[in-house]
Scaffold this motif. Sequence first.
Motif, short mmCIF file in Angstrom:
data_model
loop_
_atom_site.label_atom_id
_atom_site.label_comp_id
_atom_site.label_asym_id
_atom_site.label_seq_id
_atom_site.Cartn_x
_atom_site.Cartn_y
_atom_site.Cartn_z
N SER A 135 -3.42 -6.67 -12.21
CA SER A 135 -3.03 -6.45 -10.81
C SER A 135 -4.10 -6.91 -9.83
N GLU A 203 3.09 -3.47 -14.20
CA GLU A 203 1.70 -3.71 -14.61
C GLU A 203 0.92 -4.61 -13.65
N SER A 205 1.16 -4.71 -10.01
CA SER A 205 1.27 -4.38 -8.59
C SER A 205 -0.09 -4.35 -7.93
N THR A 219 -1.17 -0.72 -9.28
CA THR A 219 -0.91 -0.22 -10.63
C THR A 219 -1.94 0.80 -11.11
#
Length: 379
Positions: A135, A203, A205, A219
Amino acid sequence: MLDSITALFRRMVGAIARWLGLVFVWITWPLLAAHGWYRQRNWLIKLPVVAFVTLLALLYIYFIWQTQIWTGFNPAYPDVYKFSDRKLSAGQELPAPSGQQAAAGAPKTCQTSAIVDVAADLTDFNVNQNAWISSMVLYKLGLFGMSWDDTPFLDNKASFQRGVNSVVRRTSAELVDTIGRVRGTSGINSDLQKARGNLQFDESSWYFGLHPFGPKTPTPSYYRAAITNLRSFNADLGTCKALFDGRADNLLQFVDHIANDLGSTADILAKRAADHSYGWLDTRADDRFWFAYGQLYATYGILSAAGADFQQVIAERNVGTLWTGTITQLQAALRIQPAIISNGPEDSSFMPSHLATMGFHILRVRSSLVEIRTVLGGR
């Protein structure tokens, strides 16, 4: 024979040289073009550009550092827990300290879950001891728009983390659906339910996204919340306020699902090995390998913990030898740590097939789990 080998090496060196040349040109031509534009600007434009480039350089230094330094990585990490010292299965009431009489009305204490401890610690390893690579904004941007997963660079740790997380996700689902409740007679534990929801979050973000457009919670924040949820459940279990249903059928289902997940990974490795056997030139071999490695890394800890949590069932069903053999196979698989991942033909003398090797170890573990499942099912 010697001439053909020499010709092969020459072709390989030539191909690598051409590839590196193309990469160099691809990287440098935007920089040269930008330099020509920059020289013609005044300082009102140059200063913000310098500040932006400096910030970007610092971000890349941090990003590269995080992808290359694996804090807390230890293939023998289950040894730290000393599971063999546990004398009772998870959820069972602990006896009063020897030589002491239990005070009247003293609160009961129960054995906490090793599985929950390991799941929480693996998540802590992923997002607190290390940065969650998938992320990070520079990982999402890729290499000039190309996903890092499609390159041989800077994606190994991200793949490893996702492999670990896939096992933790599976474990959280099993805890909610079966292990953390008495089936048919109790409700779903709220802490475990929250942990599963948080661990199922996307997974990759970041703080801002395009789909949907706007600010987001990254995440790692969700995964850190899951750690709190898991530790809260174990705290309640330790005071006998939560349930852990350590029945044989629950262990059977857990083992069955882990075996199925490993089978899917072995199939992915086999297809990649068969369809893209380009040796060191397969740019996706490394992330396939390290995802599988991360999966085995987490499976080693979770199954070691399950051996402690379900020790009574394992003893009653006489699967101790099989269980120990499975753990030994996992230890052997985790000793495979090549510096450069090669996906060559299986009969190659120069470019080994690390994917085939990892697939072999995964199938060994899966075969042992299937045998354990059969014994637990009484078939």
